[in-house]
Design a protein around this motif. Structure first.
Motif, PDB file in Angstrom:
ATOM      1  N   LEU A   1      57.861  87.570  91.949  1.00  0.00           N
ATOM      2  CA  LEU A   1      56.728  88.404  91.922  1.00  0.00           C
ATOM      3  C   LEU A   1      57.520  89.081  90.538  1.00  0.00           C
ATOM      4  O   LEU A   1      55.413  89.699  90.907  1.00  0.00           O
ATOM      5  N   MET A   2      57.803  90.308  90.423  1.00  0.00           N
ATOM      6  CA  MET A   2      57.760  91.508  89.885  1.00  0.00           C
ATOM      7  C   MET A   2      57.764  91.412  88.402  1.00  0.00           C
ATOM      8  O   MET A   2      57.392  91.922  87.669  1.00  0.00           O
TER       9      MET A   2
ATOM     10  N   ASN B   1      63.524  78.258  95.451  1.00  0.00           N
ATOM     11  CA  ASN B   1      63.198  79.358  96.525  1.00  0.00           C
ATOM     12  C   ASN B   1      62.614  80.668  95.895  1.00  0.00           C
ATOM     13  O   ASN B   1      61.480  80.934  96.741  1.00  0.00           O
TER      14      ASN B   1
ATOM     15  N   THR C   1      66.838  94.959  93.401  1.00  0.00           N
ATOM     16  CA  THR C   1      66.063  94.442  92.279  1.00  0.00           C
ATOM     17  C   THR C   1      64.814  95.218  91.538  1.00  0.00           C
ATOM     18  O   THR C   1      64.598  95.795  90.551  1.00  0.00           O
TER      19      THR C   1
ATOM     20  N   ALA D   1      52.017  81.864  96.605  1.00  0.00           N
ATOM     21  CA  ALA D   1      51.755  82.585  97.473  1.00  0.00           C
ATOM     22  C   ALA D   1      50.389  83.302  96.790  1.00  0.00           C
ATOM     23  O   ALA D   1      49.323  83.692  97.711  1.00  0.00           O
TER      24      ALA D   1
ATOM     25  N   TYR E   1      61.553  84.508  95.338  1.00  0.00           N
ATOM     26  CA  TYR E   1      59.886  84.787  95.215  1.00  0.00           C
ATOM     27  C   TYR E   1      59.409  86.038  94.755  1.00  0.00           C
ATOM     28  O   TYR E   1      58.698  86.527  93.652  1.00  0.00           O
ATOM     29  N   LEU E   2      60.718  86.836  95.294  1.00  0.00           N
ATOM     30  CA  LEU E   2      60.576  88.311  95.325  1.00  0.00           C
ATOM     31  C   LEU E   2      60.661  88.519  93.649  1.00  0.00           C
ATOM     32  O   LEU E   2      60.039  89.500  93.324  1.00  0.00           O
TER      33      LEU E   2
ATOM     34  N   GLU F   1      69.025  91.773  96.943  1.00  0.00           N
ATOM     35  CA  GLU F   1      67.207  92.411  97.442  1.00  0.00           C
ATOM     36  C   GLU F   1      67.698  94.409  96.777  1.00  0.00           C
ATOM     37  O   GLU F   1      66.059  94.770  96.449  1.00  0.00           O
TER      38      GLU F   1
ATOM     39  N   GLY G   1      56.619  79.360  93.388  1.00  0.00           N
ATOM     40  CA  GLY G   1      56.205  79.766  94.663  1.00  0.00           C
ATOM     41  C   GLY G   1      55.437  80.815  94.734  1.00  0.00           C
ATOM     42  O   GLY G   1      54.958  81.042  95.930  1.00  0.00           O
TER      43      GLY G   1
END
Lengths: 309, 281
Positions: B219-220, B213, B129, B235, B215-216, B126, B231
């Motif tokens: 998402l970006m 799984n 990122t 959301a 997501y982060l 993380e 995922g």
């Protein structure tokens, strides 16, 4: 002359062949190691170094007309003076303090149950593992329904016990983080449970038999055999659960958006906010560096503390 | 013969049932709500037992989810499958190859390489990122498949697991192959790789779960429906249509079902892989 040439050429040829073999071997090894190394350098080491470098600049995500400047420790000073950072830090620490003991206790309890004589043991294990394979985004949505106000399932349970009114699980600053804790523990306890289970099965049966002969009860056996026998497992579980907890993001990002009033915003979410939504890459990198130092220090500290115990 | 009542065993069974219910209640609610076509009824039922025991069984919500032109479920599923299989598949070869060279190569770099791999374990992905985002946007990779695959193929964790396995192979086996004239690459491909199926199973299962799984990052780096995985889509769907619980739960069931089926089929490997990774790691 001819003889001489012959004498010279043979060892030279062998040497040549040996050199060729050696080159081939090197080539082979390079071929095996190179793909992973290039990827690791590009997508792990380089970003890591970039985080360090960028944290001293005012880099933005989208290029500006003004060139990026070196700003020294400016970003770090801003981070440390930023109340939003400290709130995210406190929230993350609060989450860790709540979720780690809770989750470890539940998973140990489940592992102990599964390790004992039990009806339908294999069914119990299969069902207990289901949260681990349910995607986190799905879990979050299900729990959003459970936490619904005023008449969601959890509030109905409270009514059942005679509680009047309802708890605003996700909208109340007191309850929002505990609600996230409950969901998170539910989502990942099977992982720790499996590891505890493996640890339990490594404890030799003879110890229990000997203790039984000495007249030890269930509690004594747990206190003097099981718990000490799980020492390495405990250390491992404590470390991974804490590290996992520090990375809290998905749950709060979807469920509470860090609210109410920032009470569930976490370090990772704060970093993403600054770096992605506000596009302050330099500043977000400073947050990332602080985050890495924190997590690293914690891992080292835990290891040292537990080894001396 | 009289059966002796064992109070401890009864207590344990009771505890197990309580835990079982705690796990099953949220999951069965997902299924039950997804089968209820009336949004009004869902809201009335949410706090009652009918949140878990279906009153009506209708596939209406599923039809709606699968036919929604704005939320192309099939597309999301395809995206997810593609990303998962490419990441895990390429990872198996690339990581095991590197690990084999680290275990049986002859270069002096190997000790340092291993030390670096163990040292970077602690870095949470993380934290990287934001610089990674800057990097891939410079590559022009934003909103693509490769941005979700390439950065995650190489994994220090997988390399380490493979290394531990390969380094325990008997020396005689490798030496014998060498004497027979096999080159390192051949030894890896004909001996090392085929022998490492337990590790392959472990890293595949853990990699599969991780990728499914994620997501982060997606998402970006994904913008629209074209490259978005399940995922992030879930959301986004939840964020925009908070009121339509029936559809959201149908989406959730459709997203969870494939992975639960895989889990039930490979349960034995699944358990050993989770345990193996932790005991070894």
């Amino acid at each position: 002359m001819m003889q001489n040439h012959h004498n010279l050429s043979r060892p030279a040829g062998q040497k040549l062949r040996r050199n060729k073999l050696k080159t081939q071997e090197w080539l082979d090894e390079l071929l095996l190691v190179l793909p992973a190394s290039v990827l690791l350098l590009t997508f792990l080491i380089l970003p890591f170094l970039m985080a360090g470098y960028l944290s001293f600049t005012d880099q933005r995500l989208i290029p500006r007309p003004i060139p990026t400047e070196f700003v020294g420790f400016q970003n770090y000073l801003t981070v440390l003076r930023d109340p939003e950072f400290w709130q995210a830090f406190k929230n993350t620490a609060y989450f860790v303090v709540l979720v780690v003991p809770f989750q470890c206790a539940i998973s140990l309890l489940c592992a102990l149950l599964l390790n004992s004589e039990l009806h339908l043991r294999s069914l119990f294990r299969s069902v207990a593992l289901l949260p681990l394979v349910t995607p986190m985004t799905v879990i979050v949505v299900i729990w959003a329904a459970l936490y619904r106000i005023p008449d969601g399932f959890l509030n109905s349970v409270l009514h059942l016990f005679g509680f009047q009114g309802y708890v605003d699980w996700l909208g109340d600053m007191t309850f929002a983080m505990p609600a996230i804790v409950l969901l998170s523990a539910w989502a990942t306890f099977p992982f720790q449970m499996l590891i505890f289970l493996a640890g339990l099965q490594d404890i030799p049966m003879e110890r229990y038999e000997a203790a039984k002969i000495d007249g030890a009860g269930t509690w004594e056996m747990f206190r003097y055999i099981t718990f000490p026998g799980l020492r390495n497992t405990n250390i491992f579980i404590l470390i991974i659960t804490t590290l996992q907890a520090f990375k809290l993001f998905t749950q709060v990002d979807i469920l509470t958006h860090g609210g109410p009033l920032g009470s569930t915003n976490t370090l990772v979410r704060y970093m993403v906010q600054e770096g992605y939504s506000s596009q302050q890459v330099g500043y977000a990198s400073a947050v990332a560096v602080v985050f890495v130092i924190l997590v690293g220090a914690l891992a080292v500290l835990q290891r040292v503390l537990l080894k001396n115990e | 013969m009289m059966k002796i009542f064992n109070p401890y065993k009864a207590l344990r069974t009771l505890a197990a049932v309580v835990i079982l219910l705690c796990v099953l209640v949220p999951l069965s609610m997902m299924v039950t709500l997804s089968l209820n076509p009336s949004e009004e009824n869902i809201l009335i039922n949410m706090g009652t037992l009918h949140a878990f025991i279906p009153e009506t069984v209708s596939l209406q919500n599923y039809k709606e989810v699968l036919n929604d032109p704005y939320q192309p479920f099939a597309r999301y599923l395809l995206n997810t499958l593609l990303v998962v299989f490419c990441t895990v598949g390429a990872g198996i070869f690339i990581n095991s190859a590197a690990a084999f060279a680290l275990a049986w190569g002859r270069g002096g770099y190997r000790k340092i390489y291993l030390m670096v791999i163990i040292a970077v374990f602690v870095i949470p992905g993380e934290a990287l990122t934001i610089p990674l985002l800057l990097l891939v946007s410079k590559f022009g990779w934003i909103d693509s498949y490769q941005v979700q695959i390439v950065p995650f193929i190489a994994s220090t964790f997988s390399i380490f697991l493979f290394y531990q396995f390969f380094s325990k192979l008997p020396q005689e086996l490798i030496e014998a192959a060498r004497i027979d004239g096999a080159r390192l690459f051949q030894i890896y491909f004909k001996i090392g790789f085929p022998l490492s199926t337990p590790v392959i199973a472990t890293v595949s299962i853990l990699g599969f779960l991780d990728a499914w799984n994620s997501y982060l990052w997606p998402l970006m780096v994904t913008r629209g429906t074209e490259f978005r995985p399940l995922g992030v889509a879930m959301a986004a769907f939840f964020g925009t249509q908070q009121a339509y619980w029936g559809n959201i739960m149908a989406f959730a069931v459709l997203m969870t079902l494939p992975i639960i089926i895989v889990f039930l089929v490979f349960q034995k490997y699944f358990v050993t892989s989770v345990v193996g990774s932790s005991v070894k790691g």
